[in-house]
Design an enzyme around this catalytic site. Structure first.
Site, short mmCIF file in Angstrom:
data_model
loop_
_atom_site.label_atom_id
_atom_site.label_comp_id
_atom_site.label_asym_id
_atom_site.label_seq_id
_atom_site.Cartn_x
_atom_site.Cartn_y
_atom_site.Cartn_z
N HIS A 159 0.83 -1.20 0.00
CA HIS A 159 0.00 0.00 0.00
C HIS A 159 0.87 1.25 0.00
O HIS A 159 1.84 1.33 0.74
CB HIS A 159 -0.94 -0.02 1.20
CG HIS A 159 -2.13 -0.88 0.93
ND1 HIS A 159 -2.01 -2.08 0.28
CD2 HIS A 159 -3.44 -0.70 1.17
CE1 HIS A 159 -3.22 -2.60 0.15
NE2 HIS A 159 -4.10 -1.79 0.68
N ARG A 206 -5.20 -10.51 -5.11
CA ARG A 206 -6.46 -9.79 -4.84
C ARG A 206 -6.97 -9.20 -6.14
O ARG A 206 -6.21 -8.62 -6.91
CB ARG A 206 -6.27 -8.69 -3.81
CG ARG A 206 -7.61 -7.95 -3.57
CD ARG A 206 -7.57 -7.00 -2.40
NE ARG A 206 -6.77 -5.82 -2.64
CZ ARG A 206 -7.06 -4.61 -2.13
NH1 ARG A 206 -8.13 -4.45 -1.36
NH2 ARG A 206 -6.29 -3.58 -2.35
N GLU A 232 -16.30 -4.77 2.58
CA GLU A 232 -15.69 -3.49 2.90
C GLU A 232 -16.61 -2.28 2.74
O GLU A 232 -16.12 -1.15 2.68
CB GLU A 232 -14.39 -3.29 2.12
CG GLU A 232 -14.48 -3.54 0.64
CD GLU A 232 -13.12 -3.44 -0.06
OE1 GLU A 232 -12.22 -2.78 0.46
OE2 GLU A 232 -12.97 -4.04 -1.14
N ASP A 261 -12.18 1.13 3.84
CA ASP A 261 -13.26 1.50 2.93
C ASP A 261 -14.58 1.60 3.66
O ASP A 261 -15.42 2.45 3.34
CB ASP A 261 -13.33 0.52 1.75
CG ASP A 261 -12.36 0.94 0.67
OD1 ASP A 261 -12.68 1.83 -0.12
OD2 ASP A 261 -11.24 0.40 0.65
N ARG A 267 -6.51 -3.81 7.93
CA ARG A 267 -6.40 -2.54 8.66
C ARG A 267 -5.32 -1.68 8.04
O ARG A 267 -4.27 -2.19 7.66
CB ARG A 267 -5.93 -2.80 10.09
CG ARG A 267 -6.94 -3.47 10.97
CD ARG A 267 -6.26 -3.77 12.31
NE ARG A 267 -7.18 -4.34 13.26
CZ ARG A 267 -8.07 -3.64 13.95
NH1 ARG A 267 -8.14 -2.35 13.81
NH2 ARG A 267 -8.87 -4.23 14.80
N ARG A 301 -9.41 6.16 -3.57
CA ARG A 301 -9.08 5.10 -2.60
C ARG A 301 -9.01 5.69 -1.20
O ARG A 301 -8.77 6.90 -1.03
CB ARG A 301 -7.75 4.45 -2.98
CG ARG A 301 -7.80 3.83 -4.36
CD ARG A 301 -6.84 2.70 -4.48
NE ARG A 301 -7.32 1.53 -3.84
CZ ARG A 301 -7.49 0.34 -4.45
NH1 ARG A 301 -7.23 0.19 -5.72
NH2 ARG A 301 -7.90 -0.70 -3.78
P1 PGA Z 1 -7.29 -0.60 -0.40
O1 PGA Z 1 -6.77 -0.37 1.07
O2 PGA Z 1 -7.57 0.72 -1.01
O3 PGA Z 1 -6.16 -1.29 -1.04
O4 PGA Z 1 -8.48 -1.48 -0.27
C1 PGA Z 1 -7.19 0.66 1.78
C2 PGA Z 1 -6.37 0.85 3.03
O5 PGA Z 1 -5.51 0.08 3.34
O6 PGA Z 1 -6.63 1.83 3.71
#
Ligand code: PGA
Length: 878
Positions: free
Chosen positions: A138, A395, A505, A542, A580, A712
């Site tokens: 991420h 994913r 989510e 999310d 998380r 996002r």
């Molecule tokens: P994602 O993760 O956008 O990859 O679903 C969100 C996050 O970790 O806050």
């Protein structure tokens, strides 16, 4: 009270001084004076001195273009050095009890053994503990790799300097090294020139293992073993692996077009390659160590009469590892080398079995002490990392699987799957899952997007099961989302039951999660497929973006409770995977507290959790830190399993339900229904500018054409933490608490805060967010950047913030936030005089760049540096 932070402050001061010297040497005394002057003014302005603030702003606006970037850099680097000093302090010999948590495993064992839990039950749970930390790519790590390496070297220097036996000469040379490192840091560009590729990201993940976890795992297990053995007399098994690691780096293709099947294949090879390299290093060392002659009959039988029976075995292993590395090198370069079964390492057992044979022999021949050295460390590494190093998850978005099947049914003239009702979809998928003939005709030429999904499924099918973790479906809602993936995998020839995991989510999806899983488990075929284990992923960020933190947290809690029930009833074990983020707005927070506030029964000896971005560095970046984090996870999961938290009382539930309902209304009333909100967000935060920062490989939006809903969660939170309003982390929560207080529920709220770990954690997270929010700064952003017709909304938001703070203070009965965690408060306080000038400068630069058509390069760079600096000061990006 003695100044417990003195050693920390001394390190911060020393490094600040060195940084100052470096700047002076580079840019002269006058520059340094100006930096210092601004810092002093920032401090005075914090104390409410209006004229100091005016003076500071005047100095900042008058900075000539060529001084903008160095100036931002000065504050940015100071904050980074403060972070290093803080990080080091927690593992330093001078660490005091206010900062360092006492060894959590020790504490837990002391508390539970002899109390409610007997040693056998504890040992049984410990031996089978299954904590899977999933490293994701991420895009929240703002520091460049090259700087992170230098920061680690700085920590090494600080550590060396703690040695009281250093001679004057030795001390001098450590200081010299420290000065060199800080100069290198100062003269290195903080902003990456280009976006990393997914392969780069995967290599970073591997480097954390190589530089830290490879050492930390055996260190941690040795310490754990000692504590357990001391209390129970039992030595932990050689293959115990309470914590293991998986990865999304190079496997997570949700909204990231750069993660293709080809990339995933390369990453899988590279993971295996890194593992082979590290095992080879270990085995070479072990060859040196195990020069013993005496062996048991089992070992002697392999090479009768050998004078170095251990080395004989190890030399064979060494050769196989070398062959494996050659084989993988060739594959990474795009060849398809032929190798025989016996010449390379194919599975864990190829290393484990010979090493265990050596282990047994050493123990049989009275050399347990030797066996329990490096040899045991390698066995433990093997149990943790295996030969694939990390289990790679895949994913993909639910919609992409639906597109594949819809395109296929259209091609086959069966209609459009995408428009079928859920029950029709399920019936079709189940029919095809049970059908032996292939569904996909050879003649079909799907669109590129569909072809890519299928290629990934074929890649999954071609891998050994141990190389992969789970196949996660983001934005999952219905049973058909899971069945569709199962069908695509079947069609691709997947012969083993990979875990296919729905990620729930959104608020609605969380509310429906248990009935979705129930519907799946009601299908005999599906229940058989699970082989008694269902994994479900809970999406924290999310759902918080969708409903606000308070409502999302309650929905997550209820979903888990219901999932526990549904799985119990079906006789299937539930493995919860918590997605998380690092920050509170994305479900982050101290891991220990988070695990202990899960619903009872939801942590049954196992858990999967994501570890992301800068959190990987903060928690696992140095071996000693990693050992602490591993101990925290292990003790928390052990405790939550053996001593689950109490069931919440009915009155607490009802109150929480009401809080959640009120908070989602308040949150959505602003975020979705207030027409001025999106324009306010766009102008008051650097959301648009953040997109230009080359942080991670993936785009900031799920869809190019989408609005705020497709943004996002990470940039959403990141943007609000830059203007310091931190809105997503509190909006809705304070209003709901206030309403409860007005209803006369305060005594009940106080009881919940005292006795219910879930609620208590929510409140302490809120406190932390409130104490980081800076309404005055947010209002300065507004004044400089937001059209005046939107100012009313800004005022309303800040009023809501103030109201929330008031409600929380009433609830905790104290007159300041975070009264119980003085360390966190101190840390925020220390940083503010450095973050504030960066915020003011950022505002100025945002105003400038938004007016100019093509802002100059120095101005753009300075803006990026202020973003990086504020993130460093807040210790997170989003
Ligand atoms: P994602 O993760 O956008 O990859 O679903 C969100 C996050 O970790 O806050």
């Amino acid at each position: 009270m003695a100044d417990v932070y003195a050693p920390l402050r001394a390190n911060v001061g020393m490094m600040g001084q060195i940084l100052g010297d470096t700047m002076r040497e580079h840019l002269g005394e006058a520059f340094l004076d100006k930096v210092e002057q601004i810092r002093q003014l920032a401090k005075q302005s914090r104390r409410g001195d209006e004229s100091a603030r005016e003076q500071m702003l005047a100095l900042l606006t008058a900075l000539p273009d060529e001084e903008l970037a160095p100036f931002a850099k000065a504050f940015n680097q100071f904050l980074n050095l403060a972070n290093i000093a803080e990080q080091f302090h927690t593992i330093s010999r001078n660490c005091d009890e206010l900062v360092c948590v006492p060894d959590p495993v020790e504490q837990l064992l002391g508390r539970i053994l002899g109390g409610k839990v007997d040693a056998d039950a504890m040992l049984e749970t410990l031996q089978t503990l299954d904590i899977d930390l999933v490293l994701t790519a991420h895009p929240t790590e703002i520091s460049r790799r090259t700087l992170i390496q230098k920061y680690s070297a700085v920590v090494d220097c600080l550590q060396e300097m703690e040695n009281p036996l250093l001679t004057e000469q030795e001390h001098k040379s450590v200081m010299l090294r420290l000065r060199q490192l800080i100069a290198q840091i100062w003269h290195t560009n903080e902003i990456r020139a280009e976006r990393p590729t997914p392969v780069d990201e995967a290599r970073w993940g591997l480097s954390t293992i190589e530089t830290s976890l490879w050492q930390a795992i055996p260190d941690f297990l040795r310490q754990l073993n000692d504590k357990v053995e001391e209390r129970t007399g039992v030595q932990l098994a050689t293959d115990i692996a309470p914590v293991r690691f998986s990865s999304w780096m190079g496997g997570d293709r949700d909204g990231n077009p750069f993660v293709t099947a080809k990339v995933t294949a390369e990453v899988l090879d590279r993971n295996r390659h890194a593992a082979a390299r590290l095992y080879l290093k270990d085995i070479v060392e072990l060859v040196n160590e195990l020069s013993m002659e005496q062996a048991n009959a089992e070992l002697m039988a392999l090479n009768p009469g050998s004078r170095e029976p251990y080395r004989d075995v190890l030399r064979g292993l060494r050769q196989k590892l070398r062959n494996t590395i050659d084989y993988l090198n060739a594959r990474i370069e795009g060849h398809q080398p032929e190798v025989s079964r016996d010449s390379i390492i194919w599975e864990d057992a190829d290393i484990r079995e010979p090493l265990q044979l050596l282990y047994r022999s050493l123990c049989d021949c009275g050399m347990r002490l030797i066996a329990n050295g490096l040899l045991l460390d390698i066995l433990r590494r093997l149990a943790c990392f295996g030969i694939h190093m990390l289990r790679l998850d895949i994913r993909q978005d639910a919609g992409r699987h639906c597109d594949v099947i819809a395109e296929l049914t259209r091609y086959l003239g069966m209609g459009d799957y995408a428009h079928w009702e859920e029950h029709e979809k399920q019936a079709f998928l189940l029919r095809e899952l049970a059908n032996r003939r292939p569904l996909i005709p050879v003649s079909w030429q799907p669109s590129d997007e569909v072809a890519e999904v299928l290629k990934t499924c074929r890649l999954v099918a071609s891998q050994p099961q141990q190389a992969l973790g789970s196949y996660v479906i983001s934005m999952a809602s219905h049973p058909s989302d899971v069945l569709a993936v199962l069908l695509l995998l079947k069609e691709s020839g997947c012969s083993y039951p990979i875990r296919v995991v729905p990620l729930f989510e959104t608020l609605d999806d969380l509310n429906q999660a248990a009935s979705c899983i129930q519907a799946l488990l009601d299908i005999d075929w599906y229940r058989g497929y699970t082989k008694g284990m269902q994994e479900v992923m809970i999406g924290y960020s999310d759902s918080a973006k969708d409903a606000g933190v308070m409502a999302a947290a309650w929905a997550q809690y209820c979903a888990q409770e219901q999932l526990v029930k549904v799985c119990r009833k079906a006789g299937v074990k539930l493995n919860l995977f918590h997605g998380r983020g690092g920050t509170i707005g994305r479900g982050g927070g101290p891991a220990h507290q988070a695990i202990l506030s899960q619903p009872p029964g939801s942590v049954d000896g196992r858990i999967r959790v994501t570890e992301q971005g800068e959190m990987i560095r903060f928690k696992f970046g140095l071996p000693k830190l990693a050992v602490q984090s591993l101990a925290l996870y292990t003790s928390a999961v052990l405790e939550a399993t053996l001593l689950p938290p109490p069931e919440p009382k009915q009155a607490w539930r009802e109150c929480m339900q009401r809080l959640a309902e009120d908070s989602v209304l308040a949150y959505r009333g602003i975020v979705r229904e207030e027409p001025q909100f999106v324009p306010y967000f766009r102008s008051a935060t650097p959301e648009v500018e953040l997109g230009k920062l080359p942080l991670g490989s993936r785009p900031a939006k799920r869809r190019v054409d989408g609005g705020i809903e497709s943004l996002r969660a990470i940039p959403w939170i990141f943007a609000w933490s830059q203007n310091r309003l931190m809105l997503p982390a509190w909006l809705g929560a304070g209003e709901a608490l206030k309403a409860a207080a007005d209803r006369g529920d305060m005594p009940l709220l106080k009881e919940m805060e005292r006795d219910w770990p879930f609620f208590n954690t929510r409140i302490s997270m809120l406190e932390m967010v409130y104490s980081k929010a800076e309404p005055n700064l947010a209002s300065y952003y507004e004044q400089c950047l937001v059209p005046s017709e939107l100012h009313g909304l800004g005022k309303k938001l800040r009023q809501r913030l103030a109201l929330g703070i008031e409600a929380v203070l009433e609830l905790t009965g104290s007159d300041s936030l975070m009264a119980h965690t003085p360390w966190n408060r101190e840390s925020v306080r220390l940083r503010n005089p450095y973050i504030d000038p960066l915020n003011f400068l950022q505002t100025e630069l945002l105003a400038r760049t938004r007016k100019e058509e093509t802002p100059s390069a120095p101005v753009q760079l300075a803006l990026m540096l202020t973003i990086a600096g504020v993130a460093a000061g807040m210790r997170n990006t989003g």
